[in-house]
Design an enzyme around this catalytic site. Sequence first.
Site, PDB file in Angstrom:
ATOM      1  NE  ARG A 111      -6.962   0.795   8.496  1.00 49.81           N
ATOM      2  CZ  ARG A 111      -6.577  -0.438   8.796  1.00 49.81           C
ATOM      3  NH1 ARG A 111      -6.645  -1.392   7.879  1.00 49.81           N
ATOM      4  NH2 ARG A 111      -6.127  -0.736   9.999  1.00 49.81           N
ATOM      5  NE  ARG A 154      -8.817  -5.807   5.193  1.00 58.63           N
ATOM      6  CZ  ARG A 154      -7.744  -6.543   5.463  1.00 58.63           C
ATOM      7  NH1 ARG A 154      -7.678  -7.200   6.610  1.00 58.63           N
ATOM      8  NH2 ARG A 154      -6.739  -6.622   4.602  1.00 58.63           N
ATOM      9  NE  ARG A 178      -3.722  -2.240   2.509  1.00 61.91           N
ATOM     10  CZ  ARG A 178      -4.226  -2.807   3.581  1.00 61.91           C
ATOM     11  NH1 ARG A 178      -3.794  -2.427   4.790  1.00 61.91           N
ATOM     12  NH2 ARG A 178      -5.139  -3.754   3.487  1.00 61.91           N
TER      13      ARG A 178
END
Length: 211
Positions: free
Chosen positions: A149, A160, A56
């Site tokens: 995020r 998740r 990322r």
Amino acid sequence: MYTRYLSRLFSAMAGPRPVVLSGPSGAGKSTLLKKLLKEYEGVFGFSVSHTTRSPRPGEENGKDYHYVTREYMQASIDKGDFIESAVFSGNMYGTSRASVQAVKDKNLICVLDIDMQGVRAVKTTDLNPIYIFIQPPSMSILEKRLRDRETESEESLQKRLHAAQVDMVISKDPGIFDVVIVNDSLDDAYGKLKDTLIEEIKKVQKTNLSS
């Protein structure tokens, strides 16, 4: 046979007692860990995991993860080079024996940031870590943290959240974790984390002073 081999391996590994840090993505494990490593420099070492996912923005190879190909990681797992491994959202994650040994060789408390499947795998060894679960205050707060995020697709985010819900239920089972810390207030959560680890911290500090 492989489990017995790991048991012999870790029984022979001298050094400070490791720490297994687990909890849902977004619970605040990384933030707490960074505070711990900053305050107790020369005491803790971070076991860098391997993954097949892409980095990322801002992440560094060898620091945040070891970014490898699926072929390389599967071959390493097949050879028995990993303590634990798991697949999430199509990506492989795992902790290698070498990454743990590298930390222990420096007389540091090795920190393993792993998921619930990894926790169960470590429990089949004689690594004998301190098991700590970091829990968000609520599912709604966890969802907000993950959405803020802006790194997840909606499908990935839902996976998740589902995994987090399952993990939070499992964390209540007796005998899995030594401590469950609810990260409602960062300062309070960090204080509880330090209290849990202070005995091992003092041992390492004392050893380092005498060496």
